[in-house]
Design an enzyme around this catalytic site. Sequence first.
Site, PDB file in Angstrom:
ATOM      1  CE1 TYR A   1     -85.841   0.796 -85.388  1.00 48.40           C
ATOM      2  CE2 TYR A   1     -88.222   0.733 -85.255  1.00 48.40           C
ATOM      3  CZ  TYR A   1     -86.991   0.289 -84.828  1.00 48.40           C
ATOM      4  OH  TYR A   1     -86.915  -0.657 -83.850  1.00 48.40           O
TER       5      TYR A   1
ATOM      6  CE  LYS B   1     -71.076  -3.587 -83.865  1.00 50.76           C
ATOM      7  NZ  LYS B   1     -70.640  -4.471 -82.766  1.00 50.76           N
TER       8      LYS B   1
ATOM      9  CG  ASP C   1     -70.926  -4.867 -79.321  1.00 44.13           C
ATOM     10  OD1 ASP C   1     -70.813  -3.623 -79.380  1.00 44.13           O
ATOM     11  OD2 ASP C   1     -70.113  -5.635 -79.859  1.00 44.13           O
TER      12      ASP C   1
ATOM     13  CG  ASP D   1     -87.204  -0.860 -80.747  1.00 50.46           C
ATOM     14  OD1 ASP D   1     -88.004  -0.708 -79.802  1.00 50.46           O
ATOM     15  OD2 ASP D   1     -87.401  -1.647 -81.679  1.00 50.46           O
TER      16      ASP D   1
ATOM     17  CG  ASP E   1     -88.565  -3.051 -74.830  1.00 47.20           C
ATOM     18  OD1 ASP E   1     -88.898  -1.851 -74.841  1.00 47.20           O
ATOM     19  OD2 ASP E   1     -89.309  -3.963 -75.227  1.00 47.20           O
TER      20      ASP E   1
END
Length: 338
Positions: free
Chosen positions: A124, A176, A210, A234, A238
């Site tokens: 970001y 990750k 994942d 992010d 959601d």
Amino acid sequence: MSSSRLVTLIPGDGIGPEITDAVTAILKAAGAPFTWDVQLGGVAAMDKYGEPMPQATIDSIRKNGLALKGPLATPIGTGFRSVNVALRAEFGLYANVRPARTLVPGRFENVDIILLRENLEGFYVGLEHYVRVGDDPHGMAIAQGINTKEGARRIIKYAFELAVKQGRKKVTVVHKANILKMLTGIFLETAREVAKDYEGRVAWDDRIVDAAAMLLVQDPTKFDVIVTTNMFGDILSDLIAGLVGGLGLAPGGNIGKDAAIFEAVHGSAPDIAGKGIANPTAMLLAGAMMLDHIGDQATGDRVRNAVLATLKSGVKTGDLGGKATTKEYADAVIAALK
Ligand code: NAD
């Protein structure tokens, strides 16, 4: 009751003013110790000041250190960067706190997760550019992410401290590091260091993003506090909002050293704006988070319990399959406070 705190209130765009009216009425009825310093932002501010985040609003947040923000429509085609991203940078709001708790019976009954997203680093930072390939000036795109040990340490420490304070059992660090060995490896490495200070007090584990996404939709009760980097946070925040009934119920807090801004996760919902049917719960729960933040958890709990009781009694807005207007729902929550 604690003494009153001056709080910057940005009603925002679209459904913003409607849900703000409902939220301020409920918080007042709950005895929340807030005095509102109303300021403009978003399209409402564009119309008056020609910019979506006027200096007067920024000055007010700086002075008060606390803000409750309605959704801001991003003006299209003006070249303005996201007001939300700009505010995070302006005030160094490094921790994005997103709780997700089952309020209405849905896919899962017992979800109670707090997700902490690093809010200032990662991909970001906006370091990206195109590279020409042959005749095509956009033949290649390159983005760089930046994660620092200091940035990782403060959000991971925030997660462990929150776990201790709220009596939570486990912190899960999501990364990750098997592929982005350095960019997110530094996050995992820092977590190992920070966790040492909490040995015997809070358990912790780590998961690859994942696998974490799959497990979240299979069995969210396996998670308690999650802490992760900006982009993974992010996406996963959601996802967890979806586990507990969607955007109308999802609050968020952006916390920094000197300022904190609380908001609903959803946008300005232009499709239902002005109809008086929007769900004010997300912004109300953001207000309850703000009460926790100033140390008035008792009032925060009263608000949350009134929301629970109202939803259980079947008074719901349209997004949750009910028929109540924003005002009818707010009146029911106020009645449930008593
Ligand atoms: P949105 O969240 O505004 O709406 C998505 C869908 O959810 C719509 O069907 C809407 O009616 C519904 N919805 C959202 N909140 C609701 C509520 N409280 N009650 C009932 N239904 C609700 O997303 P969008 O349409 O993609 O974005 C609209 C505008 O909001 C855009 O300008 C976008 O940039 C902005 N936005 C702002 C924020 C923010 O300020 N934090 C966040 C997301 C989007």
